[in-house]
Structure formats: structure tokens, C-alpha cells
Design an enzyme around this catalytic site. Structure first.
Site, PDB file in Angstrom:
ATOM      1  N   CYS A 113      -2.772   2.027   6.319  1.00  0.00           N
ATOM      2  CA  CYS A 113      -3.378   1.383   7.395  1.00  0.00           C
ATOM      3  C   CYS A 113      -3.397   2.300   8.749  1.00  0.00           C
ATOM      4  O   CYS A 113      -4.558   0.903   9.716  1.00  0.00           O
ATOM      5  CB  CYS A 113      -1.770   0.413   7.995  1.00  0.00           C
ATOM      6  SG  CYS A 113      -0.537   1.514   7.842  1.00  0.00           S
ATOM      7  N   GLU A 147       3.681  -5.631  11.827  1.00  0.00           N
ATOM      8  CA  GLU A 147       3.317  -3.392  11.643  1.00  0.00           C
ATOM      9  C   GLU A 147       1.995  -3.942  10.865  1.00  0.00           C
ATOM     10  O   GLU A 147       1.801  -4.448   9.381  1.00  0.00           O
ATOM     11  CB  GLU A 147       4.518  -2.716  10.838  1.00  0.00           C
ATOM     12  CG  GLU A 147       5.396  -2.281  11.650  1.00  0.00           C
ATOM     13  CD  GLU A 147       4.799  -1.424  12.778  1.00  0.00           C
ATOM     14  OE1 GLU A 147       4.129  -1.088  12.405  1.00  0.00           O
ATOM     15  OE2 GLU A 147       6.405  -0.823  13.367  1.00  0.00           O
ATOM     16  N   GLU A 176     -10.872  -4.988   7.752  1.00  0.00           N
ATOM     17  CA  GLU A 176     -11.449  -3.248   7.393  1.00  0.00           C
ATOM     18  C   GLU A 176     -10.608  -3.836   6.021  1.00  0.00           C
ATOM     19  O   GLU A 176     -11.066  -4.637   5.394  1.00  0.00           O
ATOM     20  CB  GLU A 176      -8.951  -4.070   7.888  1.00  0.00           C
ATOM     21  CG  GLU A 176      -8.463  -3.055   7.400  1.00  0.00           C
ATOM     22  CD  GLU A 176      -6.393  -3.005   8.064  1.00  0.00           C
ATOM     23  OE1 GLU A 176      -6.862  -4.381   7.330  1.00  0.00           O
ATOM     24  OE2 GLU A 176      -5.572  -2.507   7.210  1.00  0.00           O
ATOM     25  N   ASN A 225       0.994  -0.873  -0.309  1.00  0.00           N
ATOM     26  CA  ASN A 225      -0.220  -0.525   0.027  1.00  0.00           C
ATOM     27  C   ASN A 225       0.836   1.389   0.211  1.00  0.00           C
ATOM     28  O   ASN A 225       0.869   2.287  -0.629  1.00  0.00           O
ATOM     29  CB  ASN A 225      -0.784   0.019   1.483  1.00  0.00           C
ATOM     30  CG  ASN A 225      -0.643  -0.108   2.626  1.00  0.00           C
ATOM     31  OD1 ASN A 225       0.730  -0.432   2.441  1.00  0.00           O
ATOM     32  ND2 ASN A 225      -1.302   0.549   3.833  1.00  0.00           N
ATOM     33  N   GLY A 238       2.653  -5.826   7.006  1.00  0.00           N
ATOM     34  CA  GLY A 238       0.727  -6.756   5.590  1.00  0.00           C
ATOM     35  C   GLY A 238       0.114  -7.012   7.539  1.00  0.00           C
ATOM     36  O   GLY A 238      -0.295  -5.913   8.084  1.00  0.00           O
ATOM     37  N   SER A 239      -0.862  -8.140   6.716  1.00  0.00           N
ATOM     38  CA  SER A 239      -2.146  -8.021   7.256  1.00  0.00           C
ATOM     39  C   SER A 239      -1.961  -9.134   8.340  1.00  0.00           C
ATOM     40  O   SER A 239      -0.915  -9.671   8.728  1.00  0.00           O
ATOM     41  CB  SER A 239      -3.216  -8.882   6.243  1.00  0.00           C
ATOM     42  OG  SER A 239      -2.142 -10.378   6.091  1.00  0.00           O
TER      43      SER A 239
END
Ligand code: NAD
Length: 459
Positions: free
Chosen positions: A244, A210, A334, A115, A188-189
């Protein structure tokens, strides 16, 4: 040197050679990295445009500019950060001189998301190198143009045994995670974060995660609606909502909700026109899969603005959704796109019910002139970090630690926190040798009462 095993083995040997520990050498490389990024600036902006259709302004403010300012900070402070730090000694161990030595972990693995593909790959790389580690960096496979330029830049500055960027997808990540690392930094996720944490646990490798989550934005009835509409539309729609720390949904005091919706509609139109698909400033969704995912989140939702979808063009227009149910898909995952659900509250119990519907968020925002309300909100909920009366911008101050908590991650970075994250702090005591009181040595008989007094005295 294409074989993964060879690359990793060479990095191990290189780290053992002690060359990464020379701070002057680290500084030389980081300066070269800065020059290389500056000379590739246009190519980076072009790559981001190809991958995410981001405007140059947005790419500079949220990627290239932040990377360069982090580099400048490191170049200015690394000598100071990397020095052993003298700390106060303890009377218990008198005489001694006590220090914290800054040691790199060794061979690090960095896995980056798509992203903010340049920023979120380069910033951990800079911090890992500044702390004296080697790096294998895996940028995202979904942003091919940016990943290519990252590989080119890393190749131009570092020897492969010091830092390398290897492009690839899940297969490559899986292979990398089977190896032993001294430190792993993953962005990431939450779902993939669990896979990374499991892989790291099997080697007892320290890991920073993160991750993401559903970040709430609470708005009470004391606010200046026009100002917050500006900030909300910017913070939600930057990068097409694929941030995020973007506000995932709003929780608005019910008596101002209708007015807020009206100013939000006006503000979206003012910034992106009646045809956001034609605006050069409105990014696209990363790929068709994610566009499809977002369009499914909208199924059955009460869309009060936008809702235009073109899966082939990876386009979703800025969209407002009114009062979704907490058990509807849009409130279960999300969002990560330009869709903003708006929920209302009357009491603080309502706010609690809505927030506790999701796991610990990465960010929380509160818009209010009532300081008590803002303070109470900050202290009541668990979340990574946040802002009062604005969005996202806590990311921009390198003096604030950045990271999640619970399901939004563990560990933190940015500025000196980034250097510390990639550093093992060795506690070192240098004992004096001119005196050696016999008190601690046996026989202990008759010494216990004095020992208790000493401990009491030390507090
Ligand atoms: P992702 O988890 O799908 O992918 C991240 C990286 O992991 C990629 O390099 C990918 O190749 C790799 N990967 C994917 N599946 C894997 C698997 N099964 N095993 C091993 N590696 C795998 O995340 P994404 O879609 O690239 O990014 C979006 C997510 O990242 C969002 O949830 C967002 O909130 C979060 N995010 C967090 C931060 C932060 O700073 N906390 C920043 C950006 C994005």
C-alpha cells in the site's frame, strides 16, 4: 456456533460479562498467541509462499517478524497502557482528581486485505484484544492458505465468544457490515472503504480506514544515484509492488532522469537477474484478474525496461515506463504491481501539477540532500506519512503513527497508537467533597465581573 447471528450475539454477551477487561487475562491470551504464532512459523511462511510466492526472508521481515515485535511491545507495556492515567486538574473545578480511563469499545469487526495477509489481519487483532475488545476477523478470501492458518491460530488461542476468524469473500463482508458493531477496522481499497464507511455511518459506528492511493516519490539532482537505485528497487519490488505504501511513480529532476534510468536497470538485473521469473525472491501478482488489470495499464505506455507478462503464471516483470501522460490509465489508478512510471520535473510547479493529478496519497517520499527542499515538500502536500531518503521503512517504527488522510484513509495504528485506536478514553473527574464554595450557585447577582476575572486569570 456457526450462525453469524449466534457468533455476534455470543460476543456481545461475553463482552458484557466484563471478562475482556481483565488485563492479566488479556496478557495471558496474548502470550498464548505469541507461542502459537512461533510454533506455526513455518506453516505461516509456507502459506505465504503458496499465496504470493514470497521468499521466507520477505515473509519474515514484512509479516511474521513485525507481528511478533508488535506482540512483544504489547506484552511489555499493556499494564502501563491500560491503567487509568492521572492528569492535571483544573483550578476551575478545584478540588478534584482527574483521570483518563481506558475503556474498550466492545464488539469489533476487522476486515483485512490480501497483500500482507498475515500482518494486516493479526496486527489489528492484537491491538483490539489488548484494548479489551472482542473481535470478528475476516481475512482476505484471495489468500486462502494464509487465511486458513490465521483461523487455526485464532481458534487455538481464543474462545469463539472472544475472538474468531471467519473466512469468506464479499458476501460475508456485506453480511457482517449489516450488523451493528462498536468499532470497525478496515484495510483495503479506497472504493471498498467508502462502502465500509457508509455501513458504519448507519449505526454511528467509529471506523478506521487504512486505504491506498498513488504515493509519489520525488527525486532531486543532489542524490547519490547508486544508493537511491538500491532503495528504490527494493521499495518498489518488495511483495511484487503490491504494497500500500510502495512508491507508485517517480518524479525526477529532468537533468538526472536518464542516468537514474540506467542505474535502475542495472540494479533490477543485479537483484533479480536477467530472468526475474526464475528468481526465488520475486513474488507473483495475487491472481489472474490483477495481472490482467496491470497488463491493461501497460497498453500504449512507453515501456523502457521489462514489460514481460504471463497472465497464466500471474507474472509481470519489473517494468519501467517513461513519461506517461497524466490522463493515461497508469496515472489514473493505484498501480499495485511491479510497474514504475518515471516522470520528470524542472520546477516545483511541475511537481505540484503531477501530485495534484491524484487524490491524497498514503505515503510520500523525497530523496534529496537539500534539507530545505525535503522540508518544504513535507509541509506542502497532504499525505499519510513518509520517508526522506528511503522508502517504506516508516512502517517499521512503532513510535510513528501509521494511517492515511483524505482518500487514503482515516485513523491510525501501530504500537501504542494501535492500543489507543481500539480504546475509548473516558474523562473522569473525582470531585472532593470537603469544601463546596457557593460561587457557582444562584443567585448570580454581583458575581459576573468576578467570573470574568477568573476566566481571564485562567488564560
Ligand atoms: P479490497 O478493498 O478489495 O478488499 C479488502 C477486504 O474487503 C477483503 O477482505 C474483501 O473481502 C473485502 N471486500 C471486498 N469488496 C467488498 C465489498 N464490496 N463490500 C465489503 N467488503 C468487501 O482490497 P484488497 O484488494 O484486498 O487490497 C488492496 C488495497 O488495499 C490497495 O488499494 C491497497 O493500497 C490497500 N491497502 C492499504 C493498506 C494500509 O495499511 N493503508 C494496507 C494494505 C492494503
Amino acid at each position: 456456533m456457526n450462525n453469524l447471528e449466534d457468533i455476534i450475539e455470543n460476543q456481545r454477551t461475553f463482552f458484557k460479562s466484563q471478562q475482556t477487561k481483565n488485563i492479566a487475562h488479556r496478557l495471558k491470551l496474548l502470550k498464548a498467541l505469541k507461542l502459537e504464532i512461533e510454533s506455526q512459523e513455518q506453516a505461516i511462511l509456507d502459506a505465504l509462499k503458496k499465496d504470493l510466492k514470497k521468499s521466507e526472508f520477505e515473509s519474515y521481515i514484512s509479516e511474521v517478524g513485525l507481528v511478533l515485535s508488535e506482540l512483544n511491545l504489547v506484552l511489555k507495556n499493556l499494564k502501563k497502557w491500560g491503567k487509568p492515567k492521572r492528569i492535571k486538574s483544573s483550578l476551575l473545578t478545584f478540588p478534584s482528581k482527574d483521570y483518563i480511563y481506558k475503556a474498550p469499545y466492545g464488539n469489533t469487526l476487522i476486515i483485512a486485505p490480501w497483500n500482507y495477509p498475515f500482518l494486516l489481519a493479526m496486527e489489528p487483532l492484537i491491538m483490539a484484544i489488548s484494548a479489551g475488545n472482542t473481535v470478528v476477523l475476516k481475512p482476505s478470501e484471495l489468500t486462502k492458505h494464509t487465511s486458513k492458518i490465521i483461523t487455526k491460530i485464532v481458534e487455538a488461542v481464543f474462545s469463539k465468544s472472544h475472538a474468531i476468524s471467519i473466512e469468506g469473500g464479499v458476501d460475508l463482508s456485506t453480511k457482517l457490515l449489516k450488523r451493528k458493531w462498536d468499532f470497525i477496522f478496515f484495510t483495503g481499497s479506497t472504493e471498498v472503504g467508502k462502502i465500509v464507511a457508509k455501513a458504519a455511518a448507519s449505526f454511528l459506528t467509529p471506523v478506521v480506514l487504512e486505504l491506498g492511493g498513488k504515493s509519489p516519490c520525488i527525486i532531486d539532482d543532489t542524490v547519490d544515484l547508486k544508493l537511491i537505485a538500491r532503495r528504490l528497487v527494493w521499495g518498489k519490488l518488495l511483495n511484487g509492488g503490491q504494497t500500500c505504501i510502495a512508491p507508485d511513480y517517480l518524479i525526477v529532476k529532468s537533468i538526472i532522469k536518464e542516468k537514474l534510468i540506467e542505474v535502475l536497470k542495472t540494479e533490477i538485473t543485479k537483484r533479480y537477474s536477467d530472468h526475474p521469473e526464475k528468481s526465488p525472491d520475486f513474488p507473483r501478482i495475487i491472481n489472474k484478474n490483477n495481472t490482467q488489470r496491470l497488463s491493461m495499464l501497460l497498453e500504449g505506455a512507453n515501456i523502457i525496461f521489462g514489460g514481460d507478462i504471463n497472465i497464466d503464471n500471474c507474472y509481470i516483470s519489473p517494468t519501467l515506463v517513461d513519461e506517461p501522460r497524466l490522463d493515461s490509465p497508469i496515472m489514473q489508478e493505484e498501480i499495485f504491481g511491479p510497474i514504475l512510471p518515471i516522470l520528470s520535473y524542472d520546477t516545483e510547479k511541475d511537481i505540484e501539477r503531477i501530485i495534484s493529478n491524484s487524490d491524497t496519497p498514503l505515503a510520500l517520499y523525497v530523496f534529496s540532500k537539500n534539507q530545505m527542499f525535503a522540508e518544504n515538500t513535507i509541509n506542502t502536500y497532504s499525505f499519510g506519512g513518509g520517508v526522506v531518503n528511503d522508502l517504506l521503512i516508516h512502517f517499521g517504527n512503532h513510535r510513528l503513527p501509521f494511517g492515511g488522510v483524505g482518500s487514503s484513509g482515516m485513523g491510525r495504528y501501530h504500537g501504542k497508537f494501535g492500543f489507543d485506536t481500539f480504546t475509548h478514553e473516558k474523562g473522569i473527574m473525582k470531585r472532593g467533597i470537603t469544601t463546596d464554595p457557593s460561587f457557582r450557585y444562584p443567585p448570580y447577582s454581583g458575581k459576573l465581573n468576578l467570573l470574568k476575572k477568573i476566566f481571564k486569570w485562567l488564560g
